[in-house]
Scaffold this active site. Structure first.
Site, PDB file in Angstrom:
ATOM      1  N   GLY A 168       0.752  -1.202  -0.206  1.00  8.98           N
ATOM      2  CA  GLY A 168       0.025  -0.018  -0.034  1.00  8.98           C
ATOM      3  C   GLY A 168       0.951   1.440  -0.055  1.00  8.98           C
TER       4      GLY A 168
ATOM      5  N   LYS B 121     -14.734   0.890  -3.169  1.00 10.96           N
ATOM      6  CA  LYS B 121     -14.530  -0.130  -2.192  1.00 10.96           C
ATOM      7  C   LYS B 121     -15.690  -1.217  -2.472  1.00 10.96           C
ATOM      8  CE  LYS B 121     -11.580   1.414   0.457  1.00 10.96           C
ATOM      9  NZ  LYS B 121     -10.297   0.845   0.614  1.00 10.96           N
TER      10      LYS B 121
ATOM     11  N   PRO C 169     -13.607  -1.499   8.074  1.00 10.87           N
ATOM     12  CA  PRO C 169     -13.507  -0.601   9.222  1.00 10.87           C
ATOM     13  C   PRO C 169     -14.493   0.634   8.676  1.00 10.87           C
ATOM     14  CG  PRO C 169     -11.410  -0.468   7.745  1.00 10.87           C
ATOM     15  CD  PRO C 169     -12.281  -1.539   7.216  1.00 10.87           C
TER      16      PRO C 169
ATOM     17  N   THR D 116      -3.462  -3.029   2.222  1.00  9.24           N
ATOM     18  CA  THR D 116      -4.121  -1.733   2.871  1.00  9.24           C
ATOM     19  C   THR D 116      -3.910  -0.605   1.637  1.00  9.24           C
ATOM     20  OG1 THR D 116      -2.077  -0.941   4.054  1.00  9.24           O
ATOM     21  CG2 THR D 116      -3.433  -2.364   5.107  1.00  9.24           C
TER      22      THR D 116
ATOM     23  N   ARG E  32       4.954   3.139  -0.814  1.00  8.70           N
ATOM     24  CA  ARG E  32       5.732   4.555  -1.407  1.00  8.70           C
ATOM     25  C   ARG E  32       5.784   5.299  -0.524  1.00  8.70           C
ATOM     26  NH1 ARG E  32       2.939   4.501  -7.231  1.00  8.70           N
ATOM     27  NH2 ARG E  32       3.495   2.390  -8.282  1.00  8.70           N
TER      28      ARG E  32
ATOM     29  N   SER F  97      -5.541   1.328  -0.318  1.00  8.19           N
ATOM     30  CA  SER F  97      -6.516   2.371  -0.421  1.00  8.19           C
ATOM     31  C   SER F  97      -6.909   2.721   1.161  1.00  8.19           C
ATOM     32  CB  SER F  97      -7.619   2.470  -1.141  1.00  8.19           C
ATOM     33  OG  SER F  97      -7.187   2.086  -2.301  1.00  8.19           O
TER      34      SER F  97
ATOM     35  N   ASP G 238       4.598  -2.388  -7.465  1.00 11.16           N
ATOM     36  CA  ASP G 238       3.873  -1.868  -8.163  1.00 11.16           C
ATOM     37  C   ASP G 238       2.548  -2.579  -8.098  1.00 11.16           C
ATOM     38  OD1 ASP G 238       1.984  -0.569 -10.258  1.00 11.16           O
ATOM     39  OD2 ASP G 238       3.805   0.052 -11.598  1.00 11.16           O
ATOM     40  N   LEU G 239       1.385  -2.201  -7.648  1.00  7.24           N
ATOM     41  CA  LEU G 239       0.106  -2.774  -7.708  1.00  7.24           C
ATOM     42  C   LEU G 239      -0.232  -3.275  -9.047  1.00  7.24           C
ATOM     43  CD1 LEU G 239      -1.902  -0.989  -5.359  1.00  7.24           C
ATOM     44  CD2 LEU G 239      -0.676  -2.929  -4.693  1.00  7.24           C
TER      45      LEU G 239
ATOM     46  N   VAL H 278     -11.438   5.751  10.014  1.00  5.56           N
ATOM     47  CA  VAL H 278     -10.366   5.470  10.812  1.00  5.56           C
ATOM     48  C   VAL H 278      -9.694   6.792  11.497  1.00  5.56           C
ATOM     49  CG1 VAL H 278      -8.035   4.408  10.967  1.00  5.56           C
ATOM     50  CG2 VAL H 278      -9.640   3.578   9.694  1.00  5.56           C
TER      51      VAL H 278
END
Length: 315
Positions: free
Chosen positions: A29, A179, A202, A99, A54, A101, A79-80, A205
């Site tokens: 993330g 999401k 969640p 995690t 990053r 986003s 890299d995603l 947060v």
């Protein structure tokens, strides 16, 4: 002083004694409130942690200053959208926490975020399924559950609930849309690949960052354009959300989705809280002060041993 500073006393992290058979995990993330707390929590528990955040040079130095980081934290690049880099990052890891986003800033999403997050998360699932990873813990959001005009206010929102995609599109709620789409796509692929995946959903947060400023209620509200129907505003402390993720990895019985929140606040209560915390701030006109909160259930996550100490302190 923000709301969480008044509720929590910061305790310096303690080093965990070395134990045999220590697990290796990867946290993917960006530099987020939750991600940095999760790394801290894992180090405190004695895990070897590989982190693909990053970060800037200063942020990387701050992470490496955590107790145990010099011995057990590895910072790497991934890299995603690059499947190969993810497979390499997960090599030798027992568990992965995705995690990417941060659920605490979903109000800042753009329409383009949905495609990026879906593709990145699917790469994560695929890479986990084709590696040594035994369980993936994915961070989704309560926003993937609460947006549904056809749901009556008195109906309890639990892990079976999903937000309505058409409603999200019509209201231009790009965060909840992203999401919901991402989590549904992840579940579909995880089941197809027979990957053991657990999802944490969640609420907003909040809490102090491991380094730097605090994410408090008013900080969040500056980016909010609309509340869900009936004035739903639920939140959780970042320390508890991080702990919920670790328990989802460790508990052999953990399965499916888990709602994670401490308190639900009505619009009227929210306005009162803003006035108390920020007496010089103007109350946003979008809050009607007559909303009735939905009924949420966090009973499932409590079965993992989670307790929410702040839950009684705001009443």
């Amino acid at each position: 002083m923000g709301v969480w500073e008044s509720l929590r006393i910061e305790v310096p992290a303690k080093e965990v004694a070395s134990t045999g058979g220590r697990k290796h995990v990867c946290v993917t993330g960006n530099w987020s409130l939750l991600g940095s707390w999760l790394v801290r929590n894992l180090l405190e528990k004695g895990y070897n942690v590989r982190c693909t955040f990053r970060t800037t040079v200063d942020e990387a130095a701050a992470l490496m200053a955590l107790p145990g980081a010099e011995q057990r934290l590895e910072l790497t690049q991934a890299d995603l959208l690059d499947y190969g880099s993810l497979v390499e990052a997960f090599m030798g890891c027992d568990g992965v926490f995705h995690t990417s986003s941060p659920s605490d800033v979903i109000s800042n999403y753009s329409p383009e975020m949905a495609d990026f997050e879906v593709r990145g998360t699917l790469n994560i699932v695929e890479a986990c399924a084709n590696s040594s990873v035994k369980r993936l813990v994915l961070t989704s959001s309560l926003a993937a559950m609460v947006w549904d005009q056809q749901r009556h206010a008195e109906k309890v929102i639990d892990e079976k609930c999903w937000s309505n995609l058409e409603l999200c599109r019509s209201k231009k709620l790009w965060g909840p849309l992203t999401k919901t789409m991402t989590e549904k796509a992840a579940w579909s692929l995880a089941r197809d690949k027979e990957l053991d995946m657990v999802v944490i959903n969640p609420a907003i947060v909040l809490g102090p960052r491991v380094f730097g400023t605090t994410q408090n209620i008013f900080t969040y509200l500056k980016g909010v354009t609309e509340l869900p129907q009936s004035g739903l505003f639920a939140y959780a402390h970042v320390e508890d959300v991080a702990e919920a993720h670790v328990r989802a990895l460790e508990a052999t019985e953990a399965t499916g989705r888990y709602i994670c929140y401490e308190t639900v606040v009505s619009e009227e209560k929210l306005v009162e809280l803003i006035r108390k915390l920020y007496p010089d701030s103007k109350i946003p006109s979008r809050f009607s002060k007559n909303g009735v909160p939905h009924v949420l259930s966090n009973e499932k996550i409590k079965k993992l041993g989670m307790v929410f100490p702040a839950q009684q302190k705001l009443h």
